[in-house]
Design an enzyme around this catalytic site. Structure first.
Site, PDB file in Angstrom:
ATOM      1  N   SER A   1      14.936  42.580 -26.017  1.00  0.00           N
ATOM      2  CA  SER A   1      14.695  41.082 -26.573  1.00  0.00           C
ATOM      3  C   SER A   1      15.462  41.023 -28.184  1.00  0.00           C
ATOM      4  O   SER A   1      14.954  40.120 -28.951  1.00  0.00           O
ATOM      5  CB  SER A   1      13.370  40.940 -26.737  1.00  0.00           C
ATOM      6  OG  SER A   1      12.678  41.945 -27.321  1.00  0.00           O
ATOM      7  N   CYS A   2      16.228  42.013 -28.553  1.00  0.00           N
ATOM      8  CA  CYS A   2      16.870  42.058 -29.931  1.00  0.00           C
ATOM      9  C   CYS A   2      18.188  41.199 -30.098  1.00  0.00           C
ATOM     10  O   CYS A   2      19.076  41.651 -29.400  1.00  0.00           O
ATOM     11  CB  CYS A   2      17.052  43.504 -30.049  1.00  0.00           C
ATOM     12  SG  CYS A   2      17.747  44.026 -31.681  1.00  0.00           S
ATOM     13  N   SER A   3      18.183  40.260 -30.940  1.00  0.00           N
ATOM     14  CA  SER A   3      19.170  39.441 -31.092  1.00  0.00           C
ATOM     15  C   SER A   3      20.398  40.283 -31.791  1.00  0.00           C
ATOM     16  O   SER A   3      21.606  40.019 -31.468  1.00  0.00           O
ATOM     17  CB  SER A   3      18.753  38.208 -31.820  1.00  0.00           C
ATOM     18  OG  SER A   3      18.456  38.671 -33.247  1.00  0.00           O
TER      19      SER A   3
END
Length: 131
Positions: free
Chosen positions: A10-12
């Site tokens: 979920s890390c941009s």
């Protein structure tokens, strides 16, 4: 040389890093920390490439860090690895390394060091020629 990128799903910043490496045609292997984890050897190598040891790799904002903060300083490297392996969310992401250098997080300026030197020199020459 192939770059290894440790990411959180979920890390941009992880997604930006992967996109950037693809755009630059830099060969890489992505390892999702929550799915694949990291080996003891990879962990030791990462630590050896940091300037500030675990401070560079561990996210102090995570509740799991806050709960174990006092114990972390007393852990052996093997105990610390076991703790991180059991709690991969404690690691910052992305972590990009190639056995010579490491970058934690995404910075377009800093990640350029992973472009092969001859390619960086050629790009600089092109820019100077077009100036």
């Amino acid at each position: 040389m192939t770059v290894t990128v440790f990411t959180h799903t979920s890390c941009s910043s992880s997604r930006k890093t992967i996109d950037w490496l693809r755009e630059q045609k830099i060969p890489f292997i992505e390892k999702k920390l929550t799915d694949q984890g990291l080996s003891f050897g990879e962990f030791k190598e990462m630590l050896s490439l940091t300037e500030n040891g675990t401070t560079d790799l561990l996210s102090v904002q995570k509740s799991v860090y806050k709960q174990a903060a006092e114990k972390l300083n007393e852990m052996s490297i093997r105990e610390l690895y076991s703790f991180v392996a059991s709690n991969p969310q404690i690691l910052k992401s992305p972590i990009v390394f190639d056995h010579h250098r490491i970058q934690v997080g995404f910075s377009e300026k800093e990640i350029r060091t992973f472009i092969p030197r001859h390619d960086r020199i050629a790009e600089l020459k092109r820019l100077l020629h077009n100036a």
